[in-house]
Design an enzyme around this catalytic site. Structure first.
Site, PDB file in Angstrom:
ATOM      1  N   LYS A  18       0.830  -1.214   0.000  1.00  0.00           N
ATOM      2  CA  LYS A  18       0.000   0.000   0.000  1.00  0.00           C
ATOM      3  C   LYS A  18       0.865   1.264   0.000  1.00  0.00           C
ATOM      4  CE  LYS A  18      -2.305  -0.846   3.838  1.00  0.00           C
ATOM      5  NZ  LYS A  18      -1.695  -2.087   4.318  1.00  0.00           N
ATOM      6  N   ARG A  93      -9.438   1.367   9.046  1.00  0.00           N
ATOM      7  CA  ARG A  93      -9.042   0.003   9.385  1.00  0.00           C
ATOM      8  C   ARG A  93     -10.130  -0.720  10.172  1.00  0.00           C
ATOM      9  NH1 ARG A  93      -3.155   0.960   9.090  1.00  0.00           N
ATOM     10  NH2 ARG A  93      -1.990  -0.966   9.323  1.00  0.00           N
ATOM     11  N   ARG A 127      11.927  -6.578   5.263  1.00  0.00           N
ATOM     12  CA  ARG A 127      11.881  -5.157   4.886  1.00  0.00           C
ATOM     13  C   ARG A 127      12.909  -4.343   5.668  1.00  0.00           C
ATOM     14  NH1 ARG A 127       6.191  -1.994   4.752  1.00  0.00           N
ATOM     15  NH2 ARG A 127       6.143  -2.320   7.007  1.00  0.00           N
ATOM     16  N   ARG A 160      11.925  -1.763  10.833  1.00  0.00           N
ATOM     17  CA  ARG A 160      10.840  -1.098  11.542  1.00  0.00           C
ATOM     18  C   ARG A 160      10.514  -1.928  12.769  1.00  0.00           C
ATOM     19  NH1 ARG A 160       5.580   0.595   8.086  1.00  0.00           N
ATOM     20  NH2 ARG A 160       4.459  -0.428   9.765  1.00  0.00           N
ATOM     21  N   ARG A 171      -0.137  -8.019  13.943  1.00  0.00           N
ATOM     22  CA  ARG A 171      -0.719  -7.077  12.973  1.00  0.00           C
ATOM     23  C   ARG A 171      -1.617  -7.811  11.985  1.00  0.00           C
ATOM     24  NH1 ARG A 171       4.429  -4.453  10.618  1.00  0.00           N
ATOM     25  NH2 ARG A 171       3.051  -3.101   9.438  1.00  0.00           N
TER      26      ARG A 171
END
Ligand code: AMP
Length: 219
Positions: A18, A93, A127, A160, A171
């Site tokens: 996204k 969300r 990531r 992160r 998550r």
């Protein structure tokens, strides 16, 4: 496709791409890319009262309460740069957030990027983010030329905090419980556009632009 207004929301699990597709599309369309995740991370980093309140929620991969999140988005959407549209990346969300967004004027399309849980875990745990300019890398898919150093600005790459495996699973659980129901919520209103988020970013972006144009033309 750039002569009209675009009020878009991007749905999909964490790691669906996204953020990457938002940045590409927002630049092309000349509209702001509004990421509630980025806003919350900035608040945590600068230790504002909001940041202190939500730090622990982000660290464990939970969702920030609706009232706080809605107030933040309401303030942001009141800024003059949103008159030609916006891309909301990571908002709404929850169903109450979607209802609040309707009251703020609604949207033109809810774009859902579909990606399997396995791919989410692979993407997020690999990531790496540049601490200076925010550029995004992946240890296997898009490695930097020099390990842990940003190709673009020479900054140091970091993981992160919420991309650690335990948090990624939390998550994903929050996504399935709270956010996935938005697919049928927007589907019932004729606003849902589903895109396969599994291919590389360029391919996903191309299919997004073509499909969005048709989708908006038909409405
Ligand atoms: P993201 O960068 O979109 O993955 O968001 C990072 C974190 O910010 C999420 O795991 C949540 O803790 C929080 N967050 C972002 N957007 C929202 C939202 N719309 N509602 C509640 N929490 C959010």
């Amino acid at each position: 496709m750039v002569d009209r207004s675009f009020r878009l929301i991007f749905l999909g699990p964490p790691g669906a791409g996204k953020g990457t597709i938002s940045a590409m599309a927002a630049e092309r369309l000349g509209i702001p890319h509004i990421s509630t995740g980025d806003m919350f991370r900035a608040a945590v980093k600068s230790s504002t009262p909001l940041g202190l309140e939500i730090k622990e929620i982000l660290a464990r991969g939970g969702l920030v309460p609706d009232a706080l999140t809605i107030a933040l988005v309401k303030e942001r959407l009141a800024q003059p740069d949103t008159v030609r549209g916006f891309i909301l990346d990571g908002f709404p969300r929850t169903v109450p957030q979607a209802e609040a967004l309707e009251e703020l004027g609604g949207i033109d399309a809810a774009v859902d990027f579909e990606v399997s849980d396995e791919l989410v875990v692979f993407r997020l745990t690999g990531r790496r983010i540049c601490g200076s300019c925010g550029a995004i890398y992946h240890v296997a898919n898009k490695p930097p030329q020099q390990e842990d150093i940003c190709d673009r600005c020479g900054g140091r790459l970091t993981i992160r905090n919420d991309d650690r495996p335990e948090t990624v699973h939390a998550r994903l659980a929050a996504y399935h419980a709270e956010t996935e129901p938005l697919k049928s919520w927007y589907g019932a209103r004729g606003l849902l556009l589903t895109i396969d988020g599994a291919p590389d970013a360029e391919t996903v972006y191309r299919s997004f632009t073509v499909r969005l144009e048709h989708f908006l033309a038909e409405r």
